[in-house]
Design a protein around this motif. Structure first.
Motif, mmCIF file in Angstrom:
data_model
loop_
_atom_site.group_PDB
_atom_site.id
_atom_site.type_symbol
_atom_site.label_atom_id
_atom_site.label_comp_id
_atom_site.label_asym_id
_atom_site.label_seq_id
_atom_site.Cartn_x
_atom_site.Cartn_y
_atom_site.Cartn_z
ATOM 1 N N ARG A 297 0.836 -1.189 0.000
ATOM 2 C CA ARG A 297 0.000 0.000 0.000
ATOM 3 C C ARG A 297 0.876 1.246 0.000
ATOM 4 O O ARG A 297 1.958 1.261 0.574
ATOM 5 C CB ARG A 297 -0.896 0.019 1.239
ATOM 6 N N GLU B 242 -3.155 0.807 -3.729
ATOM 7 C CA GLU B 242 -2.370 -0.421 -3.808
ATOM 8 C C GLU B 242 -1.418 -0.322 -4.993
ATOM 9 O O GLU B 242 -1.811 0.085 -6.086
ATOM 10 C CB GLU B 242 -3.283 -1.622 -4.001
ATOM 11 N N HIS C 187 -4.897 6.954 -0.602
ATOM 12 C CA HIS C 187 -4.425 5.608 -0.284
ATOM 13 C C HIS C 187 -4.644 4.724 -1.499
ATOM 14 O O HIS C 187 -5.680 4.820 -2.161
ATOM 15 C CB HIS C 187 -5.209 5.024 0.898
#
Length: 61
Positions: free
Chosen positions: A8, A24, A22
């Motif tokens: 992440r 991935e 945020h």
């Protein structure tokens, strides 16, 4: 900065009004875990990221 796919990334907002982003890391395109990273953000948006000082990678424990 070094990362692997599946980790992440957090990009801090530059002002009080700007929220943190945020996502991935989907793909690492640099050598040996270096940027750029293809990132899928939590809102579904995907983009190529060259992280700056405002970014951190969350490595699994």
């Amino acid at each position: 900065m070094r990362a692997e796919a599946g980790e992440r990334i957090v990009i801090r907002g530059m002002t009080v009004e700007t929220p943190d982003r945020h996502g991935e890391i989907v793909e690492v395109r640099g050598e040996n875990g270096a940027p750029p990273y293809l990132v899928r953000f939590d809102d579904g948006h995907e983009t190529l990221v060259y992280p700056g000082a405002d970014a951190t990678v969350e490595h699994p424990q």
